[in-house]
Design a protein around this motif. Structure first.
Motif: not given
Length: 212
Positions: A16, A18, A20, A23, A70, A72, A152
């Motif tokens: 999973r 996070r 980018t 948030r 999200r 995953s 990331y």
């Protein structure tokens, strides 16, 4: 030496990632909406109910749009969780993927997009400049050339590509083949009913308060 993974072990693999972006904004909006909605109940003489209902609706929107999305990797599928649904795409059926300002995936001759992963314009320009720099110089002979550490978003893209390549090889599929396209069309979609009900209920409450 690592041993080959069995089918059961591969199907149990879960990664999973996070999001980018979004948030911080989502959390601020959610907390603000909750505070205004609470004040409309506790301080009715100062905050009218319509404002509280509107804040409640905006809070649900903030959660669904900025905090729920999200990405995953679950077993042999790529899961893209969006605002009001979750799409599970067979990894071996993915024909193309790219991360620009959002993640775009093509499978079964259809395009799927997720806002949970993306690069900023600055990162895109930096990556383009780095590609040009590497083309112009030979990193094996030029001591001044340096490959920038992946951000990331690049890391997640590489992980997805690795799992896609591995799933495609395990299934004996050729990229762009009829079999791969057919597999890519076997997408599972599940609706996010709590979010859908929350949006509908808060919107209905606001309309009812305004009308009454």
């Amino acid at each position: 030496m690592s041993t080959p993974q069995s089918g059961a072990e591969q199907s149990a693999e879960v990664e999973r990632f996070r999001p980018t972006s979004g948030r911080f904004t989502g959390i601020v909006l959610l907390v603000s909406a909750f505070a205004v909605a609470s004040l409309s109940v506790v301080q009715r003489e100062h905050v009218i109910p319509e404002v509280g209902a509107a804040a409640l609706f905006l809070g649900v929107v903030a959660w669904a749009v900025t905090l729920r999305p999200r990405i995953s990797l679950v077993g042999d599928r790529l899961e893209l969780r969006g605002a009001v649904d979750t799409v599970a795409i067979p990894l071996a059926g993915i024909e193309e993927l790219a991360v620009r300002q959002v993640l775009a995936v093509r499978a079964g001759d259809r395009r799927y997009v997720s806002s949970a992963l993306g690069r900023t314009r600055r990162q895109l320009m930096k990556a383009k400049a780095g590609a040009i720099s590497l083309t112009a110089s030979d990193p094996d002979t030029d001591p001044n050339s340096r490959v920038a550490a992946p951000n990331y978003a690049q890391y997640v893209e590489d992980r997805i590509r690795h799992r896609v390549d591995r799933a495609r090889a395990a299934g004996g599929l050729t990229r762009g083949s009829t079999e791969q396209v057919a597999l890519g069309s076997q997408v599972e979609r599940s609706m996010a009913w709590p979010e859908i009900i929350g949006l509908a209920a808060s919107a209905a409450l606001f309309v009812a308060l305004v009308v009454l």
